[in-house]
Motif scaffolding. Structure first.
Motif, PDB file in Angstrom:
ATOM      1  N   MET A 106      -5.103 -12.588  -3.423  1.00  0.00           N
ATOM      2  CA  MET A 106      -5.607 -13.990  -4.048  1.00  0.00           C
ATOM      3  C   MET A 106      -3.936 -14.541  -2.831  1.00  0.00           C
ATOM      4  N   THR A 107      -4.111 -16.043  -2.776  1.00  0.00           N
ATOM      5  CA  THR A 107      -3.455 -16.767  -1.914  1.00  0.00           C
ATOM      6  C   THR A 107      -1.627 -16.987  -2.840  1.00  0.00           C
ATOM      7  N   GLY A 108      -0.403 -17.030  -2.328  1.00  0.00           N
ATOM      8  CA  GLY A 108       0.603 -17.380  -3.220  1.00  0.00           C
ATOM      9  C   GLY A 108       0.971 -18.760  -3.097  1.00  0.00           C
ATOM     10  N   LEU A 109       1.734 -19.493  -3.618  1.00  0.00           N
ATOM     11  CA  LEU A 109       1.774 -20.613  -3.972  1.00  0.00           C
ATOM     12  C   LEU A 109       2.743 -21.331  -2.685  1.00  0.00           C
ATOM     13  N   ARG A 110       3.681 -19.723  -2.303  1.00  0.00           N
ATOM     14  CA  ARG A 110       3.815 -20.682  -0.966  1.00  0.00           C
ATOM     15  C   ARG A 110       3.216 -20.902   0.383  1.00  0.00           C
ATOM     16  N   ASP A 111       1.497 -19.583   0.343  1.00  0.00           N
ATOM     17  CA  ASP A 111       0.905 -19.928   1.487  1.00  0.00           C
ATOM     18  C   ASP A 111       0.054 -20.934   1.133  1.00  0.00           C
ATOM     19  N   ILE A 112      -0.106 -21.774  -0.176  1.00  0.00           N
ATOM     20  CA  ILE A 112      -0.564 -22.537  -0.028  1.00  0.00           C
ATOM     21  C   ILE A 112       0.546 -23.830   0.448  1.00  0.00           C
ATOM     22  N   LYS A 113       1.338 -23.427   0.261  1.00  0.00           N
ATOM     23  CA  LYS A 113       2.174 -24.680   0.476  1.00  0.00           C
ATOM     24  C   LYS A 113       2.814 -25.025   1.719  1.00  0.00           C
ATOM     25  N   ARG A 114       2.932 -24.113   2.566  1.00  0.00           N
ATOM     26  CA  ARG A 114       2.622 -23.591   3.900  1.00  0.00           C
ATOM     27  C   ARG A 114       1.640 -25.102   4.641  1.00  0.00           C
ATOM     28  N   GLN A 115       0.212 -23.941   3.781  1.00  0.00           N
ATOM     29  CA  GLN A 115      -1.041 -24.506   4.665  1.00  0.00           C
ATOM     30  C   GLN A 115      -0.595 -26.371   4.273  1.00  0.00           C
ATOM     31  N   ARG A 116      -0.852 -26.166   3.309  1.00  0.00           N
ATOM     32  CA  ARG A 116      -0.325 -28.146   3.130  1.00  0.00           C
ATOM     33  C   ARG A 116      -0.282 -28.074   4.173  1.00  0.00           C
ATOM     34  N   VAL A 117       1.587 -27.919   4.513  1.00  0.00           N
ATOM     35  CA  VAL A 117       3.010 -28.865   5.004  1.00  0.00           C
ATOM     36  C   VAL A 117       1.162 -28.669   6.639  1.00  0.00           C
ATOM     37  N   GLU A 133       8.740 -38.604  15.588  1.00  0.00           N
ATOM     38  CA  GLU A 133       7.732 -39.613  15.229  1.00  0.00           C
ATOM     39  C   GLU A 133       6.499 -38.987  14.562  1.00  0.00           C
ATOM     40  N   ILE A 134       6.168 -37.651  14.982  1.00  0.00           N
ATOM     41  CA  ILE A 134       5.469 -37.448  14.040  1.00  0.00           C
ATOM     42  C   ILE A 134       5.813 -36.852  13.175  1.00  0.00           C
ATOM     43  N   ALA A 135       7.401 -36.193  12.652  1.00  0.00           N
ATOM     44  CA  ALA A 135       7.543 -35.657  12.204  1.00  0.00           C
ATOM     45  C   ALA A 135       8.145 -36.245  10.935  1.00  0.00           C
ATOM     46  N   ALA A 136       8.359 -37.309  11.838  1.00  0.00           N
ATOM     47  CA  ALA A 136       8.585 -38.634  10.491  1.00  0.00           C
ATOM     48  C   ALA A 136       7.361 -38.822   9.252  1.00  0.00           C
ATOM     49  N   ALA A 137       6.178 -39.292   9.926  1.00  0.00           N
ATOM     50  CA  ALA A 137       5.285 -39.852   9.961  1.00  0.00           C
ATOM     51  C   ALA A 137       4.683 -38.490   8.523  1.00  0.00           C
ATOM     52  N   ALA A 138       4.733 -37.226   8.888  1.00  0.00           N
ATOM     53  CA  ALA A 138       4.792 -35.796   8.460  1.00  0.00           C
ATOM     54  C   ALA A 138       5.715 -35.597   7.292  1.00  0.00           C
ATOM     55  N   GLU A 139       6.657 -36.359   7.463  1.00  0.00           N
ATOM     56  CA  GLU A 139       7.702 -36.188   6.185  1.00  0.00           C
ATOM     57  C   GLU A 139       7.970 -35.323   6.015  1.00  0.00           C
ATOM     58  N   VAL A 140       8.131 -34.328   7.719  1.00  0.00           N
ATOM     59  CA  VAL A 140       9.203 -33.595   7.506  1.00  0.00           C
ATOM     60  C   VAL A 140      10.257 -33.695   9.345  1.00  0.00           C
ATOM     61  N   SER A 141      11.516 -32.438   9.250  1.00  0.00           N
ATOM     62  CA  SER A 141      12.697 -31.771  10.154  1.00  0.00           C
ATOM     63  C   SER A 141      11.976 -31.876  11.259  1.00  0.00           C
ATOM     64  N   LYS A 142      12.276 -32.027  12.260  1.00  0.00           N
ATOM     65  CA  LYS A 142      11.687 -31.346  13.853  1.00  0.00           C
ATOM     66  C   LYS A 142      12.025 -30.096  14.121  1.00  0.00           C
ATOM     67  N   PRO A 143      13.140 -29.391  13.328  1.00  0.00           N
ATOM     68  CA  PRO A 143      12.987 -28.068  12.871  1.00  0.00           C
ATOM     69  C   PRO A 143      11.921 -27.348  12.525  1.00  0.00           C
ATOM     70  N   THR A 144      11.561 -28.302  10.791  1.00  0.00           N
ATOM     71  CA  THR A 144      10.423 -27.363  10.651  1.00  0.00           C
ATOM     72  C   THR A 144       9.084 -28.018  10.891  1.00  0.00           C
ATOM     73  N   LEU A 145       8.830 -28.202  12.093  1.00  0.00           N
ATOM     74  CA  LEU A 145       7.850 -29.481  12.482  1.00  0.00           C
ATOM     75  C   LEU A 145       7.787 -27.591  13.178  1.00  0.00           C
ATOM     76  N   PHE A 146       8.801 -27.491  13.696  1.00  0.00           N
ATOM     77  CA  PHE A 146       8.679 -26.328  14.984  1.00  0.00           C
ATOM     78  C   PHE A 146       8.458 -24.958  15.080  1.00  0.00           C
TER      79      PHE A 146
END
Length: 204
Positions: free
Chosen positions: A1-12, A36-49
């Motif tokens: 069963m997929t956990g909430l953390r996995d679902i959140k990661r997939q959404r990000v 620009e991509i990070a800003a459009a996705a509403e995440v930080s650059k470290p998160t994107l990478f």
């Protein structure tokens, strides 16, 4: 069963991917920064990478599901089916369902995506790296029923044929042909190509 953390990661992951592809297709791969991509996705650059190691990965992850596909087809084939028969059947099925990997998909975004990949040197280079990995995986699968040299030669030939067929289909669609009209011709071309491969396999 997929956990909430996995679902959140997939959404990000999907949010970053969608933002990146949208911006790239609107302005060009080289004209959009990671910031620009990070800003459009509403995440930080470290998160994107954390999700995508390189800028090229933001594009080519769209084909990640196909990584090692030819090897899987060979290993999962029916007991009475030869490797080349299985690969041909799989490619023909891809044409029928308009799988973008066959080049026979005339959705505007798919055509634009292919154009971007083929016209951007760093993306094309990364794509060929993926193809080299696919070739190695396919050779490994074929080597279960043939010697290493024969398996490597056949793997290279099969993937080269699929690449030529897909590129040919995409170019015809890019010139204005429709997938529906091109489909019969694409099927005939694939049958011809695999027949040529089969002669080589019979000789081997």
């Amino acid at each position: 069963m997929t956990g909430l953390r996995d679902i959140k990661r997939q959404r990000v992951h999907e949010a970053i991917s969608t933002a990146a592809i949208t911006l790239f297709l609107e302005r060009g791969f080289g004209e959009v920064s990671v910031a620009e991509i990070a800003a459009a996705a509403e995440v930080s650059k470290p998160t994107l990478f954390k999700y995508f190691a390189t800028k090229e990965d933001l594009v080519l992850h769209r084909i990640a599901d196909h990584q090692g596909e030819a090897a899987r087809v060979v290993r999962r084939r029916r007991p009475d089916e030869g490797p080349l028969d299985a690969l041909e059947r799989h490619f023909m099925a891809g044409l029928d369902r308009r799988d973008p990997v066959t080049g026979l998909n005339d959705h505007a975004e798919v055509l634009a995506y292919h154009r971007m990949v083929f016209s951007t040197p760093s993306l094309a280079a990364r794509l060929f790296h993926h193809m080299a990995m696919d070739e190695e995986a396919l050779a490994g699968a074929l080597a279960e029923d043939a010697d290493d040299l024969t398996a490597s030669l056949l793997a290279g030939q099969v993937l080269a044929v699929q690449r030529v067929l897909a590129r040919r289909n995409w170019l015809r669609l890019a010139e204005g042909e429709t997938a529906a009209r091109l489909h019969p011709e694409a099927v005939r071309a694939a049958a011809h190509a695999f027949a040529l491969l089969r002669r080589g396999l019979d000789a081997a």
